[in-house]
Design an enzyme around this catalytic site. Sequence first.
Site, mmCIF file in Angstrom:
data_model
loop_
_atom_site.group_PDB
_atom_site.id
_atom_site.type_symbol
_atom_site.label_atom_id
_atom_site.label_comp_id
_atom_site.label_asym_id
_atom_site.label_seq_id
_atom_site.Cartn_x
_atom_site.Cartn_y
_atom_site.Cartn_z
ATOM 1 N N ASN A 1 -18.769 -14.650 34.591
ATOM 2 C CA ASN A 1 -19.168 -16.440 33.898
ATOM 3 C C ASN A 1 -18.453 -17.372 33.730
ATOM 4 O O ASN A 1 -18.331 -18.441 33.577
ATOM 5 C CB ASN A 1 -21.214 -16.615 32.823
ATOM 6 C CG ASN A 1 -20.632 -15.684 32.226
ATOM 7 O OD1 ASN A 1 -20.683 -14.240 32.263
ATOM 8 N ND2 ASN A 1 -20.563 -15.970 31.369
ATOM 9 N N CYS B 1 -21.496 -19.886 26.521
ATOM 10 C CA CYS B 1 -23.129 -19.582 26.022
ATOM 11 C C CYS B 1 -22.079 -19.125 23.997
ATOM 12 O O CYS B 1 -22.169 -18.928 22.739
ATOM 13 C CB CYS B 1 -23.346 -17.884 26.308
ATOM 14 S SG CYS B 1 -23.964 -18.641 27.763
ATOM 15 N N ALA C 1 -32.582 -16.494 32.435
ATOM 16 C CA ALA C 1 -32.061 -14.815 33.079
ATOM 17 C C ALA C 1 -32.011 -14.645 31.739
ATOM 18 O O ALA C 1 -31.247 -12.877 31.328
ATOM 19 C CB ALA C 1 -30.109 -15.769 33.073
ATOM 20 N N GLY D 1 -33.276 -20.666 37.200
ATOM 21 C CA GLY D 1 -32.798 -21.554 37.378
ATOM 22 C C GLY D 1 -32.224 -23.074 37.268
ATOM 23 O O GLY D 1 -31.607 -23.104 38.333
ATOM 24 N N HIS D 2 -31.762 -23.282 36.016
ATOM 25 C CA HIS D 2 -30.461 -23.785 35.278
ATOM 26 C C HIS D 2 -28.578 -23.280 36.251
ATOM 27 O O HIS D 2 -28.358 -24.104 36.302
ATOM 28 C CB HIS D 2 -30.706 -24.449 34.766
ATOM 29 C CG HIS D 2 -29.390 -22.911 33.459
ATOM 30 N ND1 HIS D 2 -28.635 -23.286 32.908
ATOM 31 C CD2 HIS D 2 -30.309 -22.266 33.348
ATOM 32 C CE1 HIS D 2 -28.336 -22.232 32.460
ATOM 33 N NE2 HIS D 2 -29.503 -21.375 32.626
ATOM 34 N N THR E 1 -49.036 -17.737 29.649
ATOM 35 C CA THR E 1 -48.834 -18.952 30.485
ATOM 36 C C THR E 1 -47.712 -20.005 31.743
ATOM 37 O O THR E 1 -47.477 -19.645 31.461
ATOM 38 C CB THR E 1 -49.709 -20.701 29.957
ATOM 39 O OG1 THR E 1 -50.631 -19.847 29.094
ATOM 40 C CG2 THR E 1 -50.661 -21.187 31.159
HETATM 41 C C1 LIG Z 1 -23.888 -14.229 33.853
HETATM 42 C C2 LIG Z 1 -25.185 -14.723 33.032
HETATM 43 N N1 LIG Z 1 -26.508 -13.897 32.886
HETATM 44 C C3 LIG Z 1 -27.033 -14.375 31.422
HETATM 45 C C4 LIG Z 1 -27.149 -16.059 31.232
HETATM 46 C C5 LIG Z 1 -28.028 -16.556 30.586
HETATM 47 O O1 LIG Z 1 -29.178 -17.380 31.249
HETATM 48 P P1 LIG Z 1 -30.022 -18.144 30.942
HETATM 49 O O2 LIG Z 1 -29.553 -19.616 30.452
HETATM 50 O O3 LIG Z 1 -30.792 -18.477 31.907
HETATM 51 O O4 LIG Z 1 -30.660 -17.392 29.687
HETATM 52 C C6 LIG Z 1 -26.345 -16.453 32.036
HETATM 53 C C7 LIG Z 1 -25.301 -18.288 31.206
HETATM 54 O O5 LIG Z 1 -24.757 -18.639 30.996
HETATM 55 C C8 LIG Z 1 -24.951 -15.807 32.899
HETATM 56 O O6 LIG Z 1 -23.825 -16.866 33.016
#
Ligand SMILES: Cc1ncc(COP(=O)(O)O)c(C=O)c1O
Length: 387
Positions: free
Chosen positions: A153, A326, A73, A202-203, A241
């Site tokens: 989040n 994060c 994302a 995906g995660h 790729t």
């Molecule tokens: C709302 C939101 N956007 C973006 C991300 C970033 O996703 P990724 O870890 O796949 O880069 C996260 C991951 O914590 C998220 O919760």
Amino acid sequence: MSDDFIYLDYAASTPVDPRVTRLMLECHESGFANPSSNHVAGRKSRAMIDNAAAQLAALLNVDPETLIWTSGATESDNLAIAGAARHRAHRGKHLVTLMTEHKAVTDVFGMLEKEGFEVTWLTPDESGHLDPAVFAAALRADTQLASIMYVNNETGVMQDIASLGGICREHGVLFHVDAAQAVGKIAIDLQALPVDLLSLTGHKFYGPKGIGALYVADRPDCHIEPILFGGGQQRQIRPGTLPADLIAGLGLAADIAASCLEADFAHLAALRRTLWRGIRDVEGVLINGDIDAGFPGILNVSVANVEGESLLLELEPLCVATGSACNSTNQEPSYVLRALGRSDLLAQSAIRFSLGRPTSESEVEFAARRYRDGVARLRDLAPEAAA
Ligand SMILES: Cc1ncc(COP(=O)(O)O)c(C=O)c1O
């Protein structure tokens, strides 16, 4: 799930579904060839990717051709926002977003400000919602792009994407939605929702890490410029790729999610009720967000006169988050909770419990007990702080 911890951090990442792991192992062996190679092995990898695209497209009700694979994302957000803003810059340089977006969004807007774009940063109300009237008032004749997340989040607050997207359509503004916390968890029908660009990963729904996608609506005015360069893959928008095994894993995770969206939602709602019932009597406890609306997989609570990092230690072996995972290296109070009007102290005391498909009632009951005991113990240790 594990003998030495109880995992309640599903908003940070989910375990990979064992069916997904098995498929990825198979694809790792048989789908190693470059899917752009025009030979039997390459065509095998390509077929796995096409199958996954069909599975993800079915979950979102879109044409598979509208999906671009990315590394997650973060990349999808960067590509959507920078790619659309730069492509439309000749028409106008005004952009709109929300202060409580993920850093993968806010930092891109920050970069675009340095490139000469003007960004309006909207503030949500104290429950975390963006009022569509406030949003509409921010749009101008030169506004080109707005980006508003689906599910927050940190708090689980869900925005009214249908209304916000409708307003964008009326004003000819492209609408990007960071749906990293929404896809695979709530029903999303992109034929019905007025969304032009949508990021996912995906995660967050029991698929692998390092793979995501960006939906780009098939409309003539919905073009984006690449942010990576190096080959013509994926319609010149995203080179590199493609990893057939990761993509196949994401596809199967989407397929599984499609079959259990409603059951998952009801399961999470019941668990969150139990959790909240177990902690709501703790003196000074407050919900960050909105318990009556929003995604039920997240419960974010602050408590007066207790420090979050100390509480996190008291809560072990629970795996929960203070603020956003994060940002876990950053001890600053969460900017998301500050935007909801929480004081620094209350924001710093925040604990985010995030629940998932494997979470059980007994785990959330244990978590509630641990929380109550942890707060009580810290208050005993530092009674003057609690006074
Ligand atoms: C709302 C939101 N956007 C973006 C991300 C970033 O996703 P990724 O870890 O796949 O880069 C996260 C991951 O914590 C998220 O919760």
